[in-house]
Design a protein around this motif. Structure first.
Motif, PDB file in Angstrom:
ATOM      1  N   GLY A 117       0.816  -1.213   0.000  1.00  0.00           N
ATOM      2  CA  GLY A 117       0.000   0.000   0.000  1.00  0.00           C
ATOM      3  C   GLY A 117       0.843   1.253   0.000  1.00  0.00           C
ATOM      4  O   GLY A 117       0.308   2.360   0.017  1.00  0.00           O
ATOM      5  N   MET A 118       2.184   1.095  -0.023  1.00  0.00           N
ATOM      6  CA  MET A 118       3.060   2.255  -0.043  1.00  0.00           C
ATOM      7  C   MET A 118       3.147   2.803  -1.462  1.00  0.00           C
ATOM      8  O   MET A 118       3.522   2.092  -2.399  1.00  0.00           O
ATOM      9  CB  MET A 118       4.454   1.863   0.453  1.00  0.00           C
ATOM     10  CG  MET A 118       5.401   3.044   0.691  1.00  0.00           C
ATOM     11  SD  MET A 118       6.214   3.640  -0.787  1.00  0.00           S
ATOM     12  CE  MET A 118       6.207   5.395  -0.464  1.00  0.00           C
ATOM     13  N   VAL A 119       2.795   4.075  -1.629  1.00  0.00           N
ATOM     14  CA  VAL A 119       2.836   4.737  -2.923  1.00  0.00           C
ATOM     15  C   VAL A 119       3.053   6.218  -2.662  1.00  0.00           C
ATOM     16  O   VAL A 119       2.694   6.739  -1.599  1.00  0.00           O
ATOM     17  CB  VAL A 119       1.527   4.491  -3.719  1.00  0.00           C
ATOM     18  CG1 VAL A 119       0.328   5.064  -2.983  1.00  0.00           C
ATOM     19  CG2 VAL A 119       1.617   5.060  -5.124  1.00  0.00           C
ATOM     20  N   GLY A 120       3.653   6.914  -3.619  1.00  0.00           N
ATOM     21  CA  GLY A 120       3.881   8.337  -3.461  1.00  0.00           C
ATOM     22  C   GLY A 120       2.585   9.126  -3.499  1.00  0.00           C
ATOM     23  O   GLY A 120       1.606   8.717  -4.122  1.00  0.00           O
ATOM     24  N   LEU A 121       2.592  10.270  -2.849  1.00  0.00           N
ATOM     25  CA  LEU A 121       1.408  11.126  -2.830  1.00  0.00           C
ATOM     26  C   LEU A 121       1.149  11.743  -4.199  1.00  0.00           C
ATOM     27  O   LEU A 121       0.005  11.996  -4.565  1.00  0.00           O
ATOM     28  CB  LEU A 121       1.602  12.229  -1.777  1.00  0.00           C
ATOM     29  CG  LEU A 121       0.404  13.092  -1.439  1.00  0.00           C
ATOM     30  CD1 LEU A 121      -0.705  12.264  -0.796  1.00  0.00           C
ATOM     31  CD2 LEU A 121       0.818  14.215  -0.486  1.00  0.00           C
TER      32      LEU A 121
END
Length: 397
Positions: free
Chosen positions: A119-123
């Protein structure tokens, strides 16, 4: 010139910590890469909810400079999003590698690409990263290299610059670099540093008025105990237990610090600059302040500034003060109380006000001229007039 000590990356595998500068002939071991993916959506993303704004913009077309330790362009979730950049501290080569890992972690918060299994993704995953190496690690950066790096980023075309480092002394070269960026419509976003419990020294460039100064909050919404306070603080963002990218690996790391709150705000600025390309840097800064989740105190609050950055509101809000002057102007608006435009006093303001008034009056006159005969044809009557009275006059509906 002393720079604040970055909070060391909490490497998930055993780290080999740097022991000296890294240049053309490195004399240090680099931090060990992580291969461990964290599958869940981080609390930071549950708080800021970036998928809500992505149907409108993902930061496309915006170049964000990361003035830091370099950015590792080989990391899978940054593939294709990192330019070669410039190495200012060593004065040789590009900056798209990163021995220490700090810049890669920062860049991941801004522009990491979605990946299955995490679920880690850039804003702002549509933005492009420009790495500018101003230090090799936590001990060799100076106010001078920071100033030169800002100028390099401006000249390379960045419209947002993230600075997750601070000097604790005012410096003329750094001040001039900040003014250089502001004069070329570039928004500088900088950390307020992590030494609130060590005397809370004023942090530069964050303290300069053109800069958007960022502090840290935790999952409870309260100021992080390490996050510095002061009248120059503009916004806060998640800065505790932040998940981002490891250098030289496919995995993730977890760490805390104002270093990592700052790129959330820089990414929000990229979203705004992408969706509202005609806004000036000063207007983007003001929009981010006015649309933040405000604390229940007088604004700006010395501990929380204008509040927690709100990416969706920053992109979608309608602000009257942005339309008090012609949209094409590059001058920042004249600001009155929070959320209210201050009436202009020059000839341009009076001309715009006169033209708007005339247009409104002309529209009203035309509307009345149209509606009066239309009302007669449709037999308008008072809402309280009985139906029987109309029948007695021989009218039909």
């Amino acid at each position: 010139m002393r720079l604040f000590a970055w909070v060391g990356l909490a490497v998930l595998s055993a780290p080999a910590l740097p022991s000296g500068p890294v240049g053309a002939a490195p004399a240090t071991r680099c931090t060990s890469p992580s291969q461990q993916l964290l599958p869940e959506v981080p609390w930071t993303h549950r708080r800021l909810d970036p998928p809500r704004v992505w149907p409108l913009t993902r930061g496309e077309g915006v170049l964000v400079a990361v003035v830091d330790t370099g950015v590792d362009a080989t990391v899978p979730q940054l593939a294709g999003r990192v330019r070669p950049g410039t190495d200012v501290v060593n004065r040789v080569g590009d900056a798209n590698d990163d021995c220490y890992g700090h810049g890669t972690f920062v860049a991941g918060i801004i522009a990491a690409q979605p990946r299955s299994g995490t679920g880690m993704v850039g804003l702002a995953p549509g933005a492009t990263i420009l790495p500018v190496r101003q230090a090799n690690g936590p001990s060799d950066g100076t106010a001078s290299t920071l100033a030169r790096s800002i100028r390099v980023a401006v000249d390379a075309g960045a419209s947002v610059i993230n600075v997750s480092a601070s000097s604790f002394f005012p410096n003329e070269e750094l001040r001039a670099a900040v003014e250089y960026a502001a004069g070329r419509d570039v928004l500088l976003v900088a950390a307020v540093a992590n030494e609130a419990q060590q005397g809370n020294p004023v942090a530069y460039p964050a303290a300069y008025p053109q800069v958007l100064a960022v502090g840290s909050v935790g999952p409870d919404g309260r100021r992080s105990e390490f996050s510095e306070v002061g009248a120059y603080l503009d916004l806060v963002a998640p800065g505790v237990d932040v998940v981002s990218l490891s250098r030289a690996g496919a995995g993730h790391l977890v760490d805390s610090g104002t270093s990592y709150a700052t790129p959330f705000v820089a990414a929000a600025a990229a979203l705004v600059r992408s969706y509202h390309p005609r806004l000036t840097a000063a207007q983007v800064k003001r929009r981010l302040e006015l649309t933040a989740d405000h604390p229940g105190t007088a604004l700006p609050d010395p501990q929380l500034g204008w509040g927690v950055v709100n990416p969706y509101q920053a992109v979608t809000a309608l602000l009257a003060e942005e339309h008090t002057r012609a949209p094409a102007t590059l001058r920042p608006p004249t600001l009155g109380p929070v959320g209210q435009p201050q009436a202009g006093t020059d000839d341009e303001d009076r001309a715009i006000e006169f033209a708007l008034t005339a247009a409104v009056l002309a529209g009203l006159i035309g509307l009345v001229a149209y509606l009066i005969p239309l009302g007669i044809r449709r037999d308008w009557r008072s809402a309280g007039e009985p139906e029987d009275d109309r029948d007695r006059r021989g009218e039909s509906g």
